[in-house]
Design a protein around this motif. Structure first.
Motif, short mmCIF file in Angstrom:
data_model
loop_
_atom_site.label_atom_id
_atom_site.label_comp_id
_atom_site.label_asym_id
_atom_site.label_seq_id
_atom_site.Cartn_x
_atom_site.Cartn_y
_atom_site.Cartn_z
N MET A 1 -4.34 1.36 4.09
CA MET A 1 -4.89 1.53 3.03
C MET A 1 -5.00 0.60 2.28
SD MET A 1 -2.50 3.68 -0.19
CE MET A 1 -1.32 4.05 -0.04
N ASP A 2 -5.55 0.01 1.50
CA ASP A 2 -6.24 -1.39 0.47
C ASP A 2 -5.30 -1.94 -0.35
OD1 ASP A 2 -8.15 -2.01 2.54
OD2 ASP A 2 -9.31 -1.28 1.01
N VAL A 3 -4.79 -2.04 -1.45
CA VAL A 3 -3.66 -2.16 -1.88
C VAL A 3 -4.58 -3.01 -3.22
CG1 VAL A 3 -1.71 -3.38 -3.19
CG2 VAL A 3 -1.71 -2.49 -1.06
N ILE A 4 -4.96 -2.18 -4.23
CA ILE A 4 -5.33 -2.75 -5.21
C ILE A 4 -4.62 -3.54 -6.46
CG2 ILE A 4 -7.36 -1.17 -5.05
CD1 ILE A 4 -5.98 0.16 -7.68
N GLU A 5 -5.11 -4.25 -7.41
CA GLU A 5 -3.72 -4.29 -8.49
C GLU A 5 -4.50 -3.58 -9.59
OE1 GLU A 5 -2.66 -7.50 -8.73
OE2 GLU A 5 -2.90 -7.82 -6.57
N TRP A 6 -3.58 -3.90 -10.73
CA TRP A 6 -3.64 -3.16 -12.09
C TRP A 6 -5.14 -2.76 -12.71
CZ3 TRP A 6 -1.26 1.59 -12.92
CH2 TRP A 6 -2.09 1.88 -15.20
N SER A 7 -5.03 -4.27 -12.98
CA SER A 7 -6.46 -4.50 -13.34
C SER A 7 -8.01 -3.84 -12.99
CB SER A 7 -6.72 -5.97 -13.39
OG SER A 7 -7.35 -6.71 -12.27
#
Length: 111
Positions: A1-7
């Motif tokens: 799973m790719d981790v994303i930023e809150w933005s």
């Protein structure tokens, strides 16, 4: 799973709407409904949704749904689909709509 930023998440415009009209899309290759969704201050938007396995048009009318509102409109089986109604597949691959247990005003953004 790719981790994303809150933005990254904040870029997705997820809003609550109420289906005010649902009708079978006779032009669709796979069974689908044309939904009119009231999104409050954003107005009423159209969506093409393949949700015929679990829902009748009558059951959809009045139902609160969660929509992605900032995709580019897309032409689907002759319909200008302006929002994506969200859901998840059950064990048989049929779409179950995302929803809410309690009333939420149309146009409310998902936190």
């Amino acid at each position: 799973m790719d981790v994303i930023e809150w933005s990254d998440f904040e870029k997705v415009e997820l809003r609550v709407g109420t289906v005010v009209e649902a009708a079978r899309n006779e032009k669709a290759r796979k069974p689908a409904y044309v939904l009119k969704v009231d999104l409050g201050e954003l107005g009423v938007k159209t969506s093409s949704a393949q949700v015929t396995d679990h829902y009748t048009a009558e059951e959809l009318t009045g139902r609160r749904v969660l929509c992605v509102c900032n995709f580019e409109p897309k032409r689907v089986a002759g319909v200008k689909s302006e929002v994506l109604v969200t859901g998840a597949h059950d064990e048989q691959g049929r779409v179950v709509l995302a929803g809410f247990d309690h009333p939420v005003p149309n146009g409310t953004r998902l936190l």
